[in-house]
Write an enzyme that holds these catalytic residues in place. Sequence first.
Site, mmCIF file in Angstrom:
data_model
loop_
_atom_site.group_PDB
_atom_site.id
_atom_site.type_symbol
_atom_site.label_atom_id
_atom_site.label_comp_id
_atom_site.label_asym_id
_atom_site.label_seq_id
_atom_site.Cartn_x
_atom_site.Cartn_y
_atom_site.Cartn_z
ATOM 1 C CB CYS A 30 -0.911 -0.030 1.229
ATOM 2 S SG CYS A 30 -1.916 1.432 1.395
ATOM 3 C CG HIS A 79 -25.030 25.961 0.062
ATOM 4 N ND1 HIS A 79 -25.347 25.104 -0.969
ATOM 5 C CD2 HIS A 79 -25.007 27.218 -0.465
ATOM 6 C CE1 HIS A 79 -25.518 25.807 -2.074
ATOM 7 N NE2 HIS A 79 -25.308 27.089 -1.798
ATOM 8 C CB ILE A 127 -4.306 -1.686 -11.146
ATOM 9 C CG1 ILE A 127 -4.175 -1.998 -9.654
ATOM 10 C CG2 ILE A 127 -2.972 -1.207 -11.720
ATOM 11 C CD1 ILE A 127 -3.163 -3.084 -9.313
ATOM 12 N N GLY A 154 -9.760 -3.275 -14.433
ATOM 13 C CA GLY A 154 -10.220 -3.232 -13.043
ATOM 14 C C GLY A 154 -9.702 -1.973 -12.366
ATOM 15 C CB VAL A 177 -5.127 -9.715 -15.137
ATOM 16 C CG1 VAL A 177 -4.956 -9.152 -16.529
ATOM 17 C CG2 VAL A 177 -3.916 -10.552 -14.732
#
Length: 473
Positions: free
Chosen positions: A50, A446, A191, A189, A272
Amino acid sequence: MVVGEIAESVDLLVVGAGPGGYVAAIRAAQLGRSVVLVDCKGEAGVGGVCLNVGCIPSKALIEVADAAHRASSLSQAGLTAILSIDLGQWQKHRTALIGDLADGIRTLLRSAGVTLVAGELHFTRPSQAIVETPQGQALFFEFKDVVIATGSRPTPVSTLPRDGERVLDSTDALALTEVPKSLVVVGGGYIGLELGTAFAKLGSSVTIVEAEKSLLPGMDTKVVRPVTTRLRDLGVTVLANAFVESYDGQRLIVRAAKDVAPILTDVVIVAVGRTPNTDDLGLDRLGVKPNERGKLVVDPDRRLSRHVAAVGDVTPGPMLAHKASSEAIVAAEALSGHRSVYQPAAIPEVVFSDPEIAIAGLSEAEARQQGWDPIVATFPLAASGRAATIDCKRQGFLSLVADRGTGAVLGAHCVGPHASELIAEGVLAIEMGATLEDLAATVHPHPTLSEQYHEAAHLALGRPVNLPSRSQD
Ligand code: FAD
Ligand code: NAD
């Protein structure tokens, strides 16, 4: 630790220092355990995939690509910019960024009293492991409890053997020092979309080759559609139902439907899927067997047996950093004698595409399958003032799925700028059992994108304010 045949006794051994392993180590140390954390890459491994080659560098690249693309698309708003990207300089930026974050984790581990050991671990007996250090030494550990957090690696494609120059995996792609003129991403996908979009914005001519009939298979077509439209605007070619037959370093032969098309490309990125790192650990010595997908099927407290737990990409479920870290807390607590269960009401999934996709909880179909009577309300970004100030095209929406009877929020699906941040409110609503009335009664600032929750809740309750009539989906 002891070099040679005499083993050092440790209370809790954690294998892998990614977002699963390092979090488990810190939590166990907080509970008074003596903890040894082993990673193949030692100090350089903290943060795992990660931090080092996944979430963080990819988001850093996406950030730069977005900034360039955004600046160059604001001429209508009066901004003219001449931009160029120096990917070599970006690599220095990336190294510094990761270095800073890794320093932070190393400090946390040190202050928790966790011992970090460099080397590749293999189990030798039910409570013993050997660690082969980068210096060629063998260290033996006798442990009471163990957490397996060895993560995953890119899944290869047989017709595209990785060479690190022309055929890349995601790690190689994030290490590029020049933007390729042309590139093909195999796999549409997470990546494929994230890196494909980033390189398209940086100037590459990009083709995405996806084996299934659409990008992000498994995700609702509604959330994927705005991304497909934006890819077309960016000039990205998407080949669905397509497979690569061969690549000679220039010509990539792709079979799509009945056609066989050669594509000239400088670089191919293979994305993949990922394979769990459970095949080379000697798990049989622990009495543990992965399933046919290489995953370790764990109990709700993440244990496989009394003294063995597993977390992160090696366990079933989405391969996501926040899932790994949440499981890690539970595993550390369970192995330390505390009652702890991993039972999130929703795990958010975010694709950092353009626009971003973020989903949590149930889709309408899933809610129906589970026996709910769902009501769905979709607030389009086209009706959001804040969205107009960010992106004049305003592609995207926020959808809430709720139980018609009680109003309980079951799912949130968000597509648009900052969806990755916005989804946290949906996750909290689902986790806390909030109702549509709760969201409608909550005053949102807002102008912000978060107002979409408030608006979608009003819409679901049949009293829309900033939309002319009830959405029909
Ligand atoms: P890992 O992070 O894979 O760590 C496992 C560690 O174990 C490694 O450091 C490895 O060196 C070590 N190890 C392996 N075998 C041994 C052994 N035998 N002995 C000692 N050490 C060993 N997830 C998100 O949530 N958000 C994102 O935006 C995101 N982006 C991503 C982008 C990319 C390009 C990639 C590849 C992944 C991305 N992910 C993202 C997924 C995320 O990185 C993983 O889900 C997460 O890292 C899994 O954590 P982990 O602790 O299970 O394993
Ligand atoms: P993925 O599973 O997300 O996508 C792989 C894609 O490749 C699928 O669409 C699949 O149909 C396709 N595919 C499979 N075989 C193929 C073939 N031979 N030819 C063409 N297409 C083929 O996998 P990924 O993109 O490699 O990412 C791995 C994992 O890492 C993800 O599943 C996710 O868990 C994690 N990740 C998360 C994030 C995030 O959270 N933002 C970002 C990147 C990665």
